[in-house]
Structure formats: structure tokens, C-alpha cells
Design a protein around this motif. Structure first.
Motif, mmCIF file in Angstrom:
data_model
loop_
_atom_site.group_PDB
_atom_site.id
_atom_site.type_symbol
_atom_site.label_atom_id
_atom_site.label_comp_id
_atom_site.label_asym_id
_atom_site.label_seq_id
_atom_site.Cartn_x
_atom_site.Cartn_y
_atom_site.Cartn_z
ATOM 1 N N GLU A 35 0.914 -0.968 0.172
ATOM 2 C CA GLU A 35 0.201 -0.145 -0.075
ATOM 3 C C GLU A 35 0.775 1.152 -0.013
ATOM 4 O O GLU A 35 0.622 2.107 -0.705
ATOM 5 C CB GLU A 35 -1.125 -0.111 1.181
ATOM 6 C CG GLU A 35 -1.848 -1.120 1.122
ATOM 7 C CD GLU A 35 -2.518 -1.269 2.550
ATOM 8 O OE1 GLU A 35 -3.691 -2.212 2.574
ATOM 9 O OE2 GLU A 35 -2.046 -0.980 3.575
ATOM 10 N N THR A 44 -5.454 -4.028 -3.637
ATOM 11 C CA THR A 44 -4.442 -3.088 -2.807
ATOM 12 C C THR A 44 -4.849 -1.871 -2.874
ATOM 13 O O THR A 44 -4.960 -0.991 -1.809
ATOM 14 C CB THR A 44 -2.840 -3.019 -3.331
ATOM 15 O OG1 THR A 44 -2.595 -4.512 -3.266
ATOM 16 C CG2 THR A 44 -1.994 -2.416 -2.707
ATOM 17 N N LEU A 53 -6.169 0.737 0.314
ATOM 18 C CA LEU A 53 -5.707 1.843 0.279
ATOM 19 C C LEU A 53 -6.702 3.065 0.524
ATOM 20 O O LEU A 53 -6.517 4.001 1.223
ATOM 21 C CB LEU A 53 -4.576 2.209 -0.621
ATOM 22 C CG LEU A 53 -3.875 3.395 -0.644
ATOM 23 C CD1 LEU A 53 -3.103 3.571 0.685
ATOM 24 C CD2 LEU A 53 -2.791 3.432 -2.017
#
Length: 106
Positions: free
Chosen positions: A41, A80, A84
Motif C-alpha cells: 500500500e 491493494t 488503500l
């Protein structure tokens, strides 16, 4: 013989809107709030910040941050980025530009 301590070169601090990423400290904040990011991230956020609002293509993210053997059609990048977005607290801060990649919005 004198010993000199080399000057410490700190990595640049990247900013976009309320997001700040300090490479030297390996810290990211949004509006001053420290984010608890995984290494992937953090790396994705770093790429997006370096791009300065320009789209970063999915294949560039895969080639840069994942193993070269990763299937380019994998959902790893999408997952991801989704995590995030949640950690940033503003899902609209990262835009998925169809066919162009991910970018930070103003």
C-alpha cells in the motif's frame, strides 16, 4: 586521522492535497493522521504521489511493485488500491481511469 560522519540524505517528502508521504521515515499521513499501511500500500501510494495526479497504468504498477511472474490480469492491484482507499478515508481520492490507470484526484 579524523572521522567524518557523512551527511544524512533524507528522501523527499511527497505531498498531494492532504496526503503526505515521508520516504525516510516510511510514514504516510492524511490531514495529519498517521496511516497504517502495508509495504505494498505504501509503495502504491508512493507511485501515485510521484505521478502527481497523472494516471499510473495498471501494468506499470504490476511491473514496478510485484514479481515479474505475476499474472497481469490479477486482482492484486485492484485489491491493494481498494484497501488503500479505505485507509485514506476518502475513497474518491484515488480514481480509476478506465484504460489509463489509477491516479490521485485533487
Amino acid at each position: 586521522m579524523s572521522r567524518r560522519t557523512p551527511a544524512v540524505s533524507s528522501s523527499p517528502v511527497l505531498r498531494h492535497g492532504g496526503v503526505t508521504l515521508d520516504q525516510a521515515r516510511h510514514e504516510a499521513t492524511v490531514e495529519g493522521r498517521l496511516l497504517d499501511l502495508t509495504p505494498k500500500e505504501f509503495a502504491v501510494l508512493h507511485l501515485l504521489l510521484e505521478a502527481g495526479g497523472a494516471p499510473v497504468p495498471h501494468d506499470v504498477i504490476v511491473r514496478t511493485l510485484w514479481d515479474e511472474n505475476l499474472d497481469p490480469r490479477t486482482s492484486a492491484v485492484r485489491a491493494t488500491v481498494s484497501r488503500l482507499r479505505g485507509k485514506l478515508g476518502d475513497p474518491g481520492l484515488i480514481s480509476a481511469d478506465t484504460g489509463r490507470g489509477y491516479r490521485l484526484c485533487d
